[in-house]
Write a protein that holds these residues in place. Structure first.
Motif, PDB file in Angstrom:
ATOM      1  N   PRO A  40       0.993  -0.889   0.230  1.00  0.00           N
ATOM      2  CA  PRO A  40       0.090  -0.036  -0.001  1.00  0.00           C
ATOM      3  C   PRO A  40       1.259   1.255  -0.460  1.00  0.00           C
ATOM      4  N   GLU A  41       0.191   2.273  -0.684  1.00  0.00           N
ATOM      5  CA  GLU A  41       0.986   3.637  -0.149  1.00  0.00           C
ATOM      6  C   GLU A  41       1.096   3.943   1.039  1.00  0.00           C
ATOM      7  N   GLY A  42       1.956   4.587   1.324  1.00  0.00           N
ATOM      8  CA  GLY A  42       1.957   4.954   2.103  1.00  0.00           C
ATOM      9  C   GLY A  42       3.526   5.057   3.154  1.00  0.00           C
ATOM     10  N   ASP A  43       4.676   4.390   4.286  1.00  0.00           N
ATOM     11  CA  ASP A  43       6.318   5.256   5.060  1.00  0.00           C
ATOM     12  C   ASP A  43       5.939   3.284   5.879  1.00  0.00           C
ATOM     13  N   TYR A  44       7.260   2.800   5.656  1.00  0.00           N
ATOM     14  CA  TYR A  44       8.020   2.348   5.933  1.00  0.00           C
ATOM     15  C   TYR A  44       9.285   2.351   6.223  1.00  0.00           C
ATOM     16  N   GLU A  45       9.635   1.480   6.869  1.00  0.00           N
ATOM     17  CA  GLU A  45      10.825   1.166   6.686  1.00  0.00           C
ATOM     18  C   GLU A  45      11.635  -0.014   6.073  1.00  0.00           C
ATOM     19  N   LEU A  46      12.428   0.544   5.096  1.00  0.00           N
ATOM     20  CA  LEU A  46      13.425   0.695   4.118  1.00  0.00           C
ATOM     21  C   LEU A  46      14.814  -0.076   4.086  1.00  0.00           C
ATOM     22  N   ILE A  47      15.021  -1.447   4.094  1.00  0.00           N
ATOM     23  CA  ILE A  47      16.407  -2.450   4.218  1.00  0.00           C
ATOM     24  C   ILE A  47      16.454  -3.182   2.703  1.00  0.00           C
ATOM     25  N   ALA A  48      18.094  -3.097   2.498  1.00  0.00           N
ATOM     26  CA  ALA A  48      17.936  -3.641   1.527  1.00  0.00           C
ATOM     27  C   ALA A  48      19.358  -2.955   0.982  1.00  0.00           C
ATOM     28  N   LEU A  49      20.598  -4.242   1.583  1.00  0.00           N
ATOM     29  CA  LEU A  49      21.972  -3.120   1.692  1.00  0.00           C
ATOM     30  C   LEU A  49      22.172  -3.684   0.492  1.00  0.00           C
ATOM     31  N   PRO A  50      23.441  -3.359  -0.294  1.00  0.00           N
ATOM     32  CA  PRO A  50      23.034  -4.080  -1.501  1.00  0.00           C
ATOM     33  C   PRO A  50      25.815  -4.887  -0.830  1.00  0.00           C
ATOM     34  N   LEU A  51      25.434  -6.033  -1.941  1.00  0.00           N
ATOM     35  CA  LEU A  51      26.895  -6.805  -1.212  1.00  0.00           C
ATOM     36  C   LEU A  51      27.884  -6.278  -1.443  1.00  0.00           C
ATOM     37  N   LYS A  52      29.244  -6.034  -0.694  1.00  0.00           N
ATOM     38  CA  LYS A  52      30.740  -5.469  -0.522  1.00  0.00           C
ATOM     39  C   LYS A  52      31.146  -6.042  -2.027  1.00  0.00           C
ATOM     40  N   LEU A  53      30.615  -6.046  -3.331  1.00  0.00           N
ATOM     41  CA  LEU A  53      31.470  -6.532  -4.131  1.00  0.00           C
ATOM     42  C   LEU A  53      32.595  -5.720  -4.537  1.00  0.00           C
ATOM     43  N   GLN A  54      33.883  -5.736  -4.520  1.00  0.00           N
ATOM     44  CA  GLN A  54      35.342  -5.104  -5.038  1.00  0.00           C
ATOM     45  C   GLN A  54      34.969  -3.990  -6.589  1.00  0.00           C
ATOM     46  N   GLY A  55      34.713  -3.265  -6.882  1.00  0.00           N
ATOM     47  CA  GLY A  55      34.816  -3.552  -7.889  1.00  0.00           C
ATOM     48  C   GLY A  55      33.696  -2.559  -8.872  1.00  0.00           C
ATOM     49  N   ALA A  56      32.499  -3.441  -8.756  1.00  0.00           N
ATOM     50  CA  ALA A  56      30.954  -3.662  -8.856  1.00  0.00           C
ATOM     51  C   ALA A  56      30.215  -2.525  -9.156  1.00  0.00           C
ATOM     52  N   CYS A  57      29.982  -3.263 -10.550  1.00  0.00           N
ATOM     53  CA  CYS A  57      29.118  -1.217 -10.922  1.00  0.00           C
ATOM     54  C   CYS A  57      27.724  -2.094 -10.953  1.00  0.00           C
ATOM     55  N   ALA A  58      27.034  -2.310 -10.069  1.00  0.00           N
ATOM     56  CA  ALA A  58      25.599  -2.399  -9.023  1.00  0.00           C
ATOM     57  C   ALA A  58      25.896  -4.060  -8.201  1.00  0.00           C
ATOM     58  N   SER A  59      24.734  -3.969  -7.370  1.00  0.00           N
ATOM     59  CA  SER A  59      25.466  -5.758  -6.925  1.00  0.00           C
ATOM     60  C   SER A  59      23.336  -5.818  -5.766  1.00  0.00           C
ATOM     61  N   PRO A  60      23.086  -7.029  -6.006  1.00  0.00           N
ATOM     62  CA  PRO A  60      22.127  -7.547  -5.796  1.00  0.00           C
ATOM     63  C   PRO A  60      21.900  -6.981  -4.408  1.00  0.00           C
ATOM     64  N   VAL A  61      20.332  -7.018  -4.091  1.00  0.00           N
ATOM     65  CA  VAL A  61      20.117  -6.896  -2.728  1.00  0.00           C
ATOM     66  C   VAL A  61      18.677  -7.334  -2.574  1.00  0.00           C
ATOM     67  N   ARG A  62      18.927  -7.540  -1.541  1.00  0.00           N
ATOM     68  CA  ARG A  62      17.682  -8.696  -1.456  1.00  0.00           C
ATOM     69  C   ARG A  62      16.325  -7.203  -0.278  1.00  0.00           C
ATOM     70  N   ALA A  63      15.809  -6.717  -0.520  1.00  0.00           N
ATOM     71  CA  ALA A  63      15.198  -5.715  -0.444  1.00  0.00           C
ATOM     72  C   ALA A  63      13.955  -5.641   0.533  1.00  0.00           C
ATOM     73  N   ILE A  64      13.545  -5.133   1.699  1.00  0.00           N
ATOM     74  CA  ILE A  64      12.445  -5.696   2.261  1.00  0.00           C
ATOM     75  C   ILE A  64      12.084  -4.367   3.335  1.00  0.00           C
ATOM     76  N   LEU A  65      10.185  -3.866   2.864  1.00  0.00           N
ATOM     77  CA  LEU A  65       9.608  -2.505   4.069  1.00  0.00           C
ATOM     78  C   LEU A  65       9.244  -3.413   4.782  1.00  0.00           C
ATOM     79  N   ARG A  66       9.451  -2.147   5.924  1.00  0.00           N
ATOM     80  CA  ARG A  66       9.371  -2.998   7.301  1.00  0.00           C
ATOM     81  C   ARG A  66       7.922  -2.152   7.690  1.00  0.00           C
ATOM     82  N   GLU A  67       6.782  -2.495   9.073  1.00  0.00           N
ATOM     83  CA  GLU A  67       6.184  -1.651   9.016  1.00  0.00           C
ATOM     84  C   GLU A  67       6.665  -1.010   9.897  1.00  0.00           C
ATOM     85  N   LEU A  68       6.558   0.321  10.215  1.00  0.00           N
ATOM     86  CA  LEU A  68       6.781   1.807  11.018  1.00  0.00           C
ATOM     87  C   LEU A  68       5.848   0.979  12.267  1.00  0.00           C
ATOM     88  N   PRO A  69       6.546   1.446  14.355  1.00  0.00           N
ATOM     89  CA  PRO A  69       5.324   1.120  14.866  1.00  0.00           C
ATOM     90  C   PRO A  69       4.535   2.283  14.655  1.00  0.00           C
TER      91      PRO A  69
END
Length: 213
Positions: free
Chosen positions: A184-213
């Motif tokens: 749903p439209e609204g505010d969340y906590e985002l957690i989407a950390l990239p991997l520490k891939l040396q020299g890479a132009c991008a990284s996969p992420v396991r992106a999640i949103l968490r309900e705010l308290p």
């Protein structure tokens, strides 16, 4: 002893598989087994080959600029924290300021825009991207990270990548290929950390949103 209900999570990452849609010519996901359980072998071991742009991913500035930071050098704080999901379902071919204005009040530093009714599971070259002016408008309001539920913030046939270059000029981070179908439209906590891939132009992420308290 009191108990609390765990915060709800939304997994906004597509499954990475050999069938995952990718830009034509990009390296698809491939898994092979280098060892398998058998007498004398106590484990299964696999090896992967894939573009770091398969599935939900974070582009590094190196993806669109020479002598820019690779993904292992990008600070992590932008990928973690309060986030707003804005619906602009059906916006095409570009997300413009008019698609965002209804959610302008007190924008957090992270904005993800949903344009798909259902995220594509096959390659669709007519996907929606961002207008550079919309990125600038968000940056003026303190946004540091933008995201989208299509493969790129630029159109598939772009050769100049105006929106990526806007990200570079404004020092914004980006997440692409998200799945926001059930969010749903609204505010969340985002957690989407990239991997520490040396020299890479991008990284996969396991992106999640968490309900705010």
């Amino acid at each position: 002893m009191s108990s609390s209900t765990p915060s709800r999570l939304w997994d906004i990452s597509p499954t990475v598989s050999p069938d995952a849609p990718i830009f034509p010519g990009d390296e698809p996901y491939h898994l092979r087994w280098t060892a398998q359980l058998a007498p004398g072998c106590p484990v299964n071991l696999s090896a992967l080959t894939m573009s770091p742009h398969v599935g939900a991913h974070a582009d590094a500035p190196l993806h669109y600029a020479h002598d820019a930071p690779a993904i292992d050098a990008v600070p992590l704080d932008t990928y973690l924290g309060r986030c707003r999901v804005i619906h602009a379902i059906g916006a095409a071919p570009l997300i413009t300021v008019k698609h965002l204005q209804h959610a302008e009040s007190q924008l957090p530093p992270r904005v993800l825009v949903r344009v798909c009714q259902r995220a594509d599971t096959v390659w669709n070259p007519a996907f929606t991207a961002y207008a550079p002016e919309a990125i600038a408008w968000l940056a003026e309001r303190g946004v540091k990270l933008i995201g989208i539920d299509t493969p790129s913030v630029d159109p598939a046939d772009s050769k100049v990548l105006d929106s990526h270059q806007q990200l570079r000029r404004l020092d914004l981070r980006v997440l692409e290929n998200l799945v926001l179908d059930d969010v749903p439209e609204g505010d969340y906590e985002l957690i989407a950390l990239p991997l520490k891939l040396q020299g890479a132009c991008a990284s996969p992420v396991r992106a999640i949103l968490r309900e705010l308290p």
